[in-house]
Write a protein that holds these residues in place. Structure first.
Motif, PDB file in Angstrom:
ATOM      1  N   VAL A 124       0.838  -1.202   0.000  1.00 43.40           N
ATOM      2  CA  VAL A 124       0.000   0.000   0.000  1.00 43.40           C
ATOM      3  C   VAL A 124       0.873   1.251   0.000  1.00 43.40           C
ATOM      4  O   VAL A 124       0.626   2.194  -0.761  1.00 43.40           O
ATOM      5  CB  VAL A 124      -0.957   0.003   1.215  1.00 43.40           C
ATOM      6  CG1 VAL A 124      -1.659   1.353   1.340  1.00 43.40           C
ATOM      7  CG2 VAL A 124      -1.998  -1.102   1.066  1.00 43.40           C
ATOM      8  N   GLU A 125       1.920   1.272   0.839  1.00 42.31           N
ATOM      9  CA  GLU A 125       2.790   2.452   0.854  1.00 42.31           C
ATOM     10  C   GLU A 125       3.513   2.609  -0.480  1.00 42.31           C
ATOM     11  O   GLU A 125       3.628   3.720  -1.010  1.00 42.31           O
ATOM     12  CB  GLU A 125       3.819   2.373   1.978  1.00 42.31           C
ATOM     13  CG  GLU A 125       4.658   3.652   2.011  1.00 42.31           C
ATOM     14  CD  GLU A 125       5.811   3.636   2.988  1.00 42.31           C
ATOM     15  OE1 GLU A 125       6.606   4.602   2.964  1.00 42.31           O
ATOM     16  OE2 GLU A 125       5.937   2.666   3.761  1.00 42.31           O
ATOM     17  N   TYR A 126       3.999   1.503  -1.034  1.00 40.55           N
ATOM     18  CA  TYR A 126       4.692   1.574  -2.327  1.00 40.55           C
ATOM     19  C   TYR A 126       3.777   2.163  -3.395  1.00 40.55           C
ATOM     20  O   TYR A 126       4.176   3.072  -4.137  1.00 40.55           O
ATOM     21  CB  TYR A 126       5.165   0.189  -2.749  1.00 40.55           C
ATOM     22  CG  TYR A 126       5.675   0.149  -4.178  1.00 40.55           C
ATOM     23  CD1 TYR A 126       6.976   0.548  -4.474  1.00 40.55           C
ATOM     24  CD2 TYR A 126       4.850  -0.251  -5.224  1.00 40.55           C
ATOM     25  CE1 TYR A 126       7.442   0.540  -5.782  1.00 40.55           C
ATOM     26  CE2 TYR A 126       5.300  -0.257  -6.524  1.00 40.55           C
ATOM     27  CZ  TYR A 126       6.603   0.136  -6.801  1.00 40.55           C
ATOM     28  OH  TYR A 126       7.052   0.141  -8.103  1.00 40.55           O
ATOM     29  N   GLU A 127       2.549   1.651  -3.468  1.00 44.23           N
ATOM     30  CA  GLU A 127       1.612   2.122  -4.493  1.00 44.23           C
ATOM     31  C   GLU A 127       1.261   3.596  -4.277  1.00 44.23           C
ATOM     32  O   GLU A 127       1.168   4.374  -5.235  1.00 44.23           O
ATOM     33  CB  GLU A 127       0.339   1.271  -4.476  1.00 44.23           C
ATOM     34  CG  GLU A 127       0.546  -0.183  -4.850  1.00 44.23           C
ATOM     35  CD  GLU A 127       0.690  -0.398  -6.348  1.00 44.23           C
ATOM     36  OE1 GLU A 127       0.459   0.555  -7.103  1.00 44.23           O
ATOM     37  OE2 GLU A 127       1.027  -1.524  -6.741  1.00 44.23           O
ATOM     38  N   LEU A 128       1.062   3.988  -3.027  1.00 42.56           N
ATOM     39  CA  LEU A 128       0.747   5.384  -2.746  1.00 42.56           C
ATOM     40  C   LEU A 128       1.907   6.297  -3.133  1.00 42.56           C
ATOM     41  O   LEU A 128       1.702   7.345  -3.761  1.00 42.56           O
ATOM     42  CB  LEU A 128       0.420   5.566  -1.258  1.00 42.56           C
ATOM     43  CG  LEU A 128      -0.981   5.141  -0.809  1.00 42.56           C
ATOM     44  CD1 LEU A 128      -1.047   5.073   0.715  1.00 42.56           C
ATOM     45  CD2 LEU A 128      -2.039   6.102  -1.345  1.00 42.56           C
ATOM     46  N   ARG A 129       3.123   5.918  -2.765  1.00 44.72           N
ATOM     47  CA  ARG A 129       4.279   6.754  -3.076  1.00 44.72           C
ATOM     48  C   ARG A 129       4.513   6.853  -4.580  1.00 44.72           C
ATOM     49  O   ARG A 129       4.797   7.938  -5.110  1.00 44.72           O
ATOM     50  CB  ARG A 129       5.534   6.227  -2.380  1.00 44.72           C
ATOM     51  CG  ARG A 129       5.516   6.413  -0.884  1.00 44.72           C
ATOM     52  CD  ARG A 129       6.900   6.496  -0.283  1.00 44.72           C
ATOM     53  NE  ARG A 129       6.820   6.772   1.142  1.00 44.72           N
ATOM     54  CZ  ARG A 129       6.631   7.971   1.665  1.00 44.72           C
ATOM     55  NH1 ARG A 129       6.480   9.021   0.876  1.00 44.72           N
ATOM     56  NH2 ARG A 129       6.589   8.137   2.986  1.00 44.72           N
ATOM     57  N   LEU A 134       3.885  10.194  -9.570  1.00 45.34           N
ATOM     58  CA  LEU A 134       3.315  10.324 -10.913  1.00 45.34           C
ATOM     59  C   LEU A 134       2.283  11.442 -10.970  1.00 45.34           C
ATOM     60  O   LEU A 134       2.205  12.176 -11.968  1.00 45.34           O
ATOM     61  CB  LEU A 134       2.677   8.995 -11.339  1.00 45.34           C
ATOM     62  CG  LEU A 134       3.637   7.825 -11.556  1.00 45.34           C
ATOM     63  CD1 LEU A 134       2.857   6.537 -11.823  1.00 45.34           C
ATOM     64  CD2 LEU A 134       4.593   8.107 -12.708  1.00 45.34           C
ATOM     65  N   LEU A 135       1.499  11.583  -9.906  1.00 47.61           N
ATOM     66  CA  LEU A 135       0.494  12.650  -9.847  1.00 47.61           C
ATOM     67  C   LEU A 135       1.174  14.012  -9.932  1.00 47.61           C
ATOM     68  O   LEU A 135       0.723  14.902 -10.664  1.00 47.61           O
ATOM     69  CB  LEU A 135      -0.320  12.527  -8.563  1.00 47.61           C
ATOM     70  CG  LEU A 135      -1.420  13.574  -8.335  1.00 47.61           C
ATOM     71  CD1 LEU A 135      -2.502  13.459  -9.398  1.00 47.61           C
ATOM     72  CD2 LEU A 135      -2.035  13.405  -6.935  1.00 47.61           C
ATOM     73  N   PHE A 160      -6.845   5.941  -6.576  1.00 44.97           N
ATOM     74  CA  PHE A 160      -6.653   6.468  -5.234  1.00 44.97           C
ATOM     75  C   PHE A 160      -7.795   6.067  -4.310  1.00 44.97           C
ATOM     76  O   PHE A 160      -7.584   5.842  -3.107  1.00 44.97           O
ATOM     77  CB  PHE A 160      -6.490   7.989  -5.270  1.00 44.97           C
ATOM     78  CG  PHE A 160      -5.116   8.426  -5.682  1.00 44.97           C
ATOM     79  CD1 PHE A 160      -4.005   8.049  -4.940  1.00 44.97           C
ATOM     80  CD2 PHE A 160      -4.922   9.197  -6.818  1.00 44.97           C
ATOM     81  CE1 PHE A 160      -2.713   8.439  -5.321  1.00 44.97           C
ATOM     82  CE2 PHE A 160      -3.650   9.592  -7.210  1.00 44.97           C
ATOM     83  CZ  PHE A 160      -2.546   9.218  -6.458  1.00 44.97           C
ATOM     84  N   GLY A 161      -9.002   5.959  -4.843  1.00 43.91           N
ATOM     85  CA  GLY A 161     -10.106   5.478  -4.023  1.00 43.91           C
ATOM     86  C   GLY A 161      -9.839   4.085  -3.493  1.00 43.91           C
ATOM     87  O   GLY A 161     -10.077   3.781  -2.312  1.00 43.91           O
ATOM     88  N   THR A 162      -9.308   3.218  -4.366  1.00 42.19           N
ATOM     89  CA  THR A 162      -8.944   1.861  -3.949  1.00 42.19           C
ATOM     90  C   THR A 162      -7.825   1.883  -2.918  1.00 42.19           C
ATOM     91  O   THR A 162      -7.879   1.190  -1.895  1.00 42.19           O
ATOM     92  CB  THR A 162      -8.517   1.030  -5.170  1.00 42.19           C
ATOM     93  OG1 THR A 162      -9.618   0.886  -6.059  1.00 42.19           O
ATOM     94  CG2 THR A 162      -8.025  -0.346  -4.751  1.00 42.19           C
TER      95      THR A 162
END
Length: 245
Positions: A124-129, A134-135, A160-162
């Motif tokens: 989860v942290e990897y995907e968020l970072r 990218l954002l 991001f909702g997921t």
């Protein structure tokens, strides 16, 4: 509405094409979670095969091409062993499938999968970072172009909702059934303004008019929310690491 007749036709065709090679067919995602929006949502299907070789896939290709003409993505194709060996790399995806799925044919091969919640928090942290970086890149390119900025927000908000729902799980809370409920619950847990995420979802689902909104203001709050959630998950992982030391 979920296109159940087309799904039934897919199951019929894929079983005929695969024969004994098909071990199970599972519907997952928004089509089961109650958040399916025609024209926006995909019908997500998992085909569990006994043989995933090139030759085996060629037998299924005509069905996949027919499904593509229905404007749906090709099914995920995995063997049972691959599923069992993927629980340490696809924790977000497999938790979602476990929570919301319907067996269309064969055995329920996902319900019994064992998923490490520590590995889940790391993913989860990897995907968020990754998505935060990218954002920011895309915000730079969209600056001064309201249409492009809206495209960025509307294309990124489902992901991001997921991730926000999984951030809530990573922080030790149960996940509410709906995306909006999860965002609101997480905002109370972490302390951020959820309004930009919720507004982007409303516009994406044609429930609100983007022309009546200030996209730059929404983008600023949207980015701040992502930053806050990313930091919260990172701090939770640091706390977990300290308690283990």
């Amino acid at each position: 509405m979920v296109p159940n007749e087309k799904i039934d036709e897919f199951v019929k065709r894929i079983r005929e094409a695969a024969g004994p090679n098909i071990e199970g067919i599972i519907l997952f995602g928004s089509g089961v979670a109650g958040e399916f929006h025609p024209g926006l949502s995909d019908v997500n299907l998992l085909c569990v095969l006994r043989d995933g070789s090139y030759a085996a896939l060629q037998a299924l290709a005509p069905v996949a091409k027919w499904w593509d003409r229905q404007k749906q993505p090709p099914p995920l194709c995995m063997t049972r062993l691959e599923l069992e060996r993927s629980t340490d790399v696809f924790t977000i995806e497999l938790l979602d499938i476990q929570e919301h799925h319907r067996v269309l044919f064969g055995d329920d091969v996902v319900q019994g999968l064992r998923i490490s919640m520590h590995v889940h928090r790391v993913q989860v942290e990897y995907e968020l970072r990754e998505k935060l970086i990218l954002l920011r890149q895309q915000v730079l390119l969209a600056s001064g172009n309201d249409s492009r900025l809206w495209d960025l927000l509307l294309h990124s908000v489902p992901s991001f909702g997921t991730l926000f729902r999984h951030a809530l799980i990573a922080l030790g809370d149960s996940s509410p059934p709906g995306r909006r409920e999860a965002v609101q619950a997480l905002s109370k847990r972490v302390g951020f303004d959820p309004s930009a995420i919720l507004q982007a979802l409303e516009v994406r689902e044609h429930k609100a008019n983007s022309k009546k909104m200030d996209v730059n203001d929404i983008a600023a709050r949207y980015l701040a929310a992502v930053e806050k959630v990313t930091s919260a998950v990172d701090e939770a992982l640091d706390s977990e690491a300290s308690s283990r030391a």
